[in-house]
Design a protein around this motif. Structure first.
Motif, mmCIF file in Angstrom:
data_model
loop_
_atom_site.group_PDB
_atom_site.id
_atom_site.type_symbol
_atom_site.label_atom_id
_atom_site.label_comp_id
_atom_site.label_asym_id
_atom_site.label_seq_id
_atom_site.Cartn_x
_atom_site.Cartn_y
_atom_site.Cartn_z
ATOM 1 N N LEU A 144 36.953 36.154 42.353
ATOM 2 C CA LEU A 144 36.108 36.332 41.628
ATOM 3 C C LEU A 144 36.089 35.462 40.450
ATOM 4 C CD1 LEU A 144 36.150 38.933 43.159
ATOM 5 C CD2 LEU A 144 35.086 40.142 41.265
ATOM 6 N N PHE A 145 35.159 34.461 40.316
ATOM 7 C CA PHE A 145 35.334 33.548 39.035
ATOM 8 C C PHE A 145 34.276 34.292 38.113
ATOM 9 C CE2 PHE A 145 36.280 30.403 42.388
ATOM 10 C CZ PHE A 145 37.542 29.538 42.082
ATOM 11 N N GLY A 146 34.612 33.857 36.830
ATOM 12 C CA GLY A 146 33.810 34.260 35.627
ATOM 13 C C GLY A 146 34.156 35.774 35.434
ATOM 14 N N ALA A 147 35.278 36.196 35.912
ATOM 15 C CA ALA A 147 35.613 37.700 35.660
ATOM 16 C C ALA A 147 36.779 37.483 34.882
ATOM 17 C CB ALA A 147 36.041 38.230 37.149
ATOM 18 N N ARG A 148 36.394 37.913 33.723
ATOM 19 C CA ARG A 148 37.428 37.971 32.631
ATOM 20 C C ARG A 148 38.131 39.440 32.175
ATOM 21 N NH1 ARG A 148 39.052 34.597 28.297
ATOM 22 N NH2 ARG A 148 37.185 33.188 28.932
ATOM 23 N N VAL A 149 39.492 39.521 32.415
ATOM 24 C CA VAL A 149 40.202 40.883 32.028
ATOM 25 C C VAL A 149 40.132 41.131 30.847
ATOM 26 C CG1 VAL A 149 42.395 42.173 32.552
ATOM 27 C CG2 VAL A 149 41.375 40.519 34.431
ATOM 28 N N VAL A 150 39.790 42.344 30.467
ATOM 29 C CA VAL A 150 39.628 42.555 28.807
ATOM 30 C C VAL A 150 41.031 43.458 28.717
ATOM 31 C CG1 VAL A 150 37.389 41.930 28.518
ATOM 32 C CG2 VAL A 150 37.938 44.193 29.360
ATOM 33 N N ALA A 151 41.295 44.301 29.845
ATOM 34 C CA ALA A 151 42.398 45.337 29.466
ATOM 35 C C ALA A 151 42.874 45.710 30.922
ATOM 36 C CB ALA A 151 41.788 46.529 28.984
ATOM 37 N N VAL A 152 44.342 45.943 30.791
ATOM 38 C CA VAL A 152 45.225 46.282 31.759
ATOM 39 C C VAL A 152 45.820 47.628 31.301
ATOM 40 C CG1 VAL A 152 47.044 45.918 33.436
ATOM 41 C CG2 VAL A 152 45.665 43.764 32.334
ATOM 42 N N GLU A 153 45.290 48.655 32.140
ATOM 43 C CA GLU A 153 45.891 50.080 31.496
ATOM 44 C C GLU A 153 46.816 50.836 32.748
ATOM 45 O OE1 GLU A 153 42.007 51.721 30.763
ATOM 46 O OE2 GLU A 153 41.610 50.464 29.310
ATOM 47 N N LYS A 154 47.439 51.796 32.306
ATOM 48 C CA LYS A 154 47.896 52.690 33.178
ATOM 49 C C LYS A 154 49.117 52.169 33.991
ATOM 50 C CE LYS A 154 43.985 55.905 34.004
ATOM 51 N NZ LYS A 154 43.180 56.397 34.947
ATOM 52 N N THR A 155 49.798 51.166 33.361
ATOM 53 C CA THR A 155 50.849 50.483 34.210
ATOM 54 C C THR A 155 52.195 51.375 34.300
ATOM 55 O OG1 THR A 155 51.524 49.192 32.279
ATOM 56 C CG2 THR A 155 50.183 47.896 33.587
ATOM 57 N N ASP A 156 52.091 52.172 33.463
ATOM 58 C CA ASP A 156 53.136 53.195 33.559
ATOM 59 C C ASP A 156 53.199 54.148 34.694
ATOM 60 O OD1 ASP A 156 55.038 52.185 31.580
ATOM 61 O OD2 ASP A 156 53.615 53.423 29.962
ATOM 62 N N GLY A 157 52.105 54.294 35.126
ATOM 63 C CA GLY A 157 51.727 55.423 36.037
ATOM 64 C C GLY A 157 51.696 54.709 37.629
ATOM 65 N N GLU A 158 51.315 55.492 38.593
ATOM 66 C CA GLU A 158 51.276 54.966 40.239
ATOM 67 C C GLU A 158 49.746 54.258 40.264
ATOM 68 O OE1 GLU A 158 52.763 57.691 42.814
ATOM 69 O OE2 GLU A 158 54.449 57.224 41.805
ATOM 70 N N GLN A 159 48.810 54.315 39.437
ATOM 71 C CA GLN A 159 47.562 53.742 39.648
ATOM 72 C C GLN A 159 46.957 53.051 38.471
ATOM 73 O OE1 GLN A 159 44.635 56.140 41.787
ATOM 74 N NE2 GLN A 159 45.554 55.083 43.550
ATOM 75 N N PRO A 160 47.543 51.653 38.354
ATOM 76 C CA PRO A 160 47.063 50.821 37.196
ATOM 77 C C PRO A 160 45.651 50.673 37.390
ATOM 78 C CG PRO A 160 49.095 49.744 38.335
ATOM 79 C CD PRO A 160 48.603 50.950 39.060
ATOM 80 N N LEU A 161 44.904 50.168 36.155
ATOM 81 C CA LEU A 161 43.558 49.842 36.307
ATOM 82 C C LEU A 161 43.231 48.647 35.512
ATOM 83 C CD1 LEU A 161 41.053 51.684 36.844
ATOM 84 C CD2 LEU A 161 40.892 52.411 34.508
ATOM 85 N N VAL A 162 42.497 47.756 35.972
ATOM 86 C CA VAL A 162 42.173 46.644 35.396
ATOM 87 C C VAL A 162 40.635 46.580 34.833
ATOM 88 C CG1 VAL A 162 42.279 43.931 35.614
ATOM 89 C CG2 VAL A 162 43.915 45.412 36.840
ATOM 90 N N ARG A 163 40.597 46.402 33.852
ATOM 91 C CA ARG A 163 38.946 46.165 33.105
ATOM 92 C C ARG A 163 38.805 44.794 32.970
ATOM 93 N NH1 ARG A 163 37.445 51.059 31.912
ATOM 94 N NH2 ARG A 163 39.065 52.675 31.442
ATOM 95 N N PHE A 164 37.527 44.433 33.835
ATOM 96 C CA PHE A 164 36.876 42.975 33.598
ATOM 97 C C PHE A 164 35.537 43.144 33.214
ATOM 98 C CE2 PHE A 164 35.305 42.193 37.578
ATOM 99 C CZ PHE A 164 35.592 43.563 38.443
ATOM 100 N N VAL A 165 35.066 41.954 32.562
ATOM 101 C CA VAL A 165 33.504 41.614 32.605
ATOM 102 C C VAL A 165 33.274 40.357 33.209
ATOM 103 C CG1 VAL A 165 33.360 42.883 30.362
ATOM 104 C CG2 VAL A 165 34.039 40.489 30.091
ATOM 105 N N THR A 166 32.129 40.459 33.828
ATOM 106 C CA THR A 166 31.781 39.224 34.389
ATOM 107 C C THR A 166 30.878 38.137 33.517
ATOM 108 O OG1 THR A 166 30.017 40.470 35.313
ATOM 109 C CG2 THR A 166 31.667 39.817 36.829
ATOM 110 N N GLU A 167 31.306 37.066 33.444
ATOM 111 C CA GLU A 167 30.710 36.218 32.415
ATOM 112 C C GLU A 167 30.000 35.198 33.153
ATOM 113 O OE1 GLU A 167 33.993 34.977 29.972
ATOM 114 O OE2 GLU A 167 33.667 36.778 28.637
ATOM 115 N N GLU A 168 29.083 34.510 32.240
ATOM 116 C CA GLU A 168 28.244 33.177 32.600
ATOM 117 C C GLU A 168 29.131 32.022 33.050
ATOM 118 O OE1 GLU A 168 25.137 32.802 33.868
ATOM 119 O OE2 GLU A 168 25.345 35.088 33.493
ATOM 120 N N PRO A 169 29.032 31.196 33.809
ATOM 121 C CA PRO A 169 29.946 29.923 33.761
ATOM 122 C C PRO A 169 29.966 29.099 32.226
ATOM 123 C CG PRO A 169 28.538 29.899 35.578
ATOM 124 C CD PRO A 169 28.086 30.999 34.850
ATOM 125 N N GLY A 170 31.224 28.462 32.085
ATOM 126 C CA GLY A 170 31.119 27.888 30.877
ATOM 127 C C GLY A 170 31.826 28.715 29.698
ATOM 128 N N GLY A 171 32.357 29.911 29.807
ATOM 129 C CA GLY A 171 32.838 30.707 28.909
ATOM 130 C C GLY A 171 33.988 30.001 28.147
#
Ligand code: RFL
Length: 402
Positions: free
Chosen positions: A121-148
């Motif tokens: 996925l292009f234009g998918a900027r990760v804003v947070a990586v969470e729960k890396t201490d647990g069994e199911q990490p979570l990656v939060r991202f926002v989709t942006e317009e080209p040219g960010g």
């Protein structure tokens, strides 16, 4: 969305990791902040060690590399107006390096991934990586317009989440992965060198078939190439230098002086790009926190003097892909648990060699005649018929990755 391995960043590290995991049958998704055109034209490294070229061939990305890459069997060290060739195959049992721009490596891997998967996925900027201490990490991202732009995230489209079992942080030194490391969880080793590189891309055929590295008392110079028609040249400049301080003629004159050897002549041509970059080293130790594993520039930076950045990134993801594949097939985390230690041995080796090449060829501010004599003594030892020459060639050509 759900996957097994969430890969952040579609630079060389993230793209090669995705390719290796895909071929091993491990699900993954790649999230890349920038658009495809931007990622494909970002000018950076140019030299692939034999091990890096072999990995690309092995995973089906070697076609254009073999047609268009320039195989180099040696390079020259120049000092005191003389050229000293270092012959790689005879000193390393047959190893060579290949000049093939990072832009082309990235284009080849993107084309393969878009054709065969996994999702990218292009234009998918990760804003947070969470729960890396647990069994199911979570990656939060926002989709942006080209040219960010690079740097801190800005508000984009709606936030989305990617659930996974492991996160591969391949998003460079300013990415979200480093910021997800809790304070105190890792140690950062860092060094900033007291000089920078002024680099130009010139529309002129290279003046030599091989790389020329000069250790002149006025400072370092490098003659390299991107293609048979494009030259890439660098000179050492003081930190804080602006490209505007150096009109084109001044750069060519300085290159003439520093690279001079016998009756060799440097060909001049139109300067297409001009930029200044600092030289720095960084290592994050360990390269893992919980279920977040770092690779490439996200984990370490080397000064470009030994051209190790891209090659180290490839070394990391080969080790990481092997660890995830082993876990996926056997359920054992033994290789994942050893990932950081296994990588760090190679990383520190590359740090040491990059530091050695940097201090060997650059003139620090305030250097005196004693410093210069030490430098020349080291250069003569490396270019004589000594074990030191073989060690230089071994380090330059790099160790096998597979
Ligand atoms: P990259 O190439 O920086 O790729 C990281 C990717 O992550 C994306 N990203 C994000 N994606 C999603 N969410 C976020 N929050 C994100 N934040 C960042 C970025 O857009 C990008 O696509 O790291 P990777 O894959 O680890 O590859 C490492 C190499 O690129 C690097 O080591 C080399 O290019 C270093 N380097 C050089 N190395 C050499 O061996 N020889 C060279 O001549 C050489 N020249 C250079 C270089 C690095 C440079 N930079 C970084 C300043 C010249 C330059 C200018």
């Amino acid at each position: 969305m759900r996957t097994t391995v969430a890969i952040i960043g579609a630079g060389p590290a993230g793209l090669l990791l995705a390719r290796l995991l895909h071929r091993a049958g491990v699900d993954c998704v790649v999230l890349e902040a920038r658009d495809r055109a931007y990622v494909e034209r970002r000018q950076r490294a140019g030299m692939l060690e034999q091990g890096a070229a072999d990995v690309l061939r092995e995973c089906g990305a070697g076609g254009r590399l073999d047609r268009e890459g320039l195989v180099h069997r040696g390079f020259e060290l120049r000092f005191e107006g003389e050229a000293h060739r270092v012959d790689l195959p005879s000193l390393t049992g047959g190893r060579t390096v290949t000049l093939y721009p990072q832009t082309e490596v990235v284009k080849d891997l993107i084309a393969l991934q878009l054709a065969e998967g996994p999702p990218l996925l292009f234009g998918a900027r990760v804003v947070a990586v969470e729960k890396t201490d647990g069994e199911q990490p979570l990656v939060r991202f926002v989709t942006e317009e080209p040219g960010g732009r690079d740097g801190p995230e800005r508000a984009g489209g709606p936030e989305r989440t990617l659930e996974c079992e492991y996160v591969a942080g391949c998003d460079g030194s300013y990415g979200a992965s480093r910021r997800a490391l809790p304070p105190g969880a890792v140690r950062m080793h860092a060094r900033t060198y007291p000089y920078s590189w002024l680099g130009i891309l010139a529309d002129v055929a290279p003046s030599s078939d091989e790389l020329l590295l000069a250790g002149h008392e006025r400072g370092f110079a490098l003659h390299s190439m991107r293609t048979p028609a494009l030259s890439r040249l660098y000179i050492q400049v003081p930190n804080g230098t602006s490209p505007g301080d150096w009109p084109d003629d001044r750069i060519w004159d300085e290159l003439d002086v520093r690279l001079a050897a016998g009756d060799w002549r440097l060909q001049r041509g139109p300067v297409l790009t001009k930029s200044v970059s600092g030289l720095r080293s960084q290592v994050i130790e360990p390269m893992r926190h919980g279920r977040l594993l770092l690779a490439g520039d996200a984990a370490h930076i080397v000064p470009p003097s030994a051209a190790k950045g891209l090659n180290l990134a490839f070394g990391d993801v080969v080790t990481m892909a092997r660890a995830f594949t082993h876990w996926h097939r056997s359920g054992s985390t033994s290789l994942i648990d050893r990932y950081s230690d296994n990588c760090l041995r190679r990383v520190w080796q590359a740090q040491a060699f990059s530091h050695e090449m940097t201090t060997l060829l650059h003139t620090p501010p305030g250097a005196d005649a004693y410093d210069r004599a030490m430098q020349l003594t080291r250069l003569r030892r490396l270019t004589g018929p000594t074990a030191a020459a073989a060690e230089l060639a071994e380090n330059y050509a790099g160790a096998p990755l597979i």
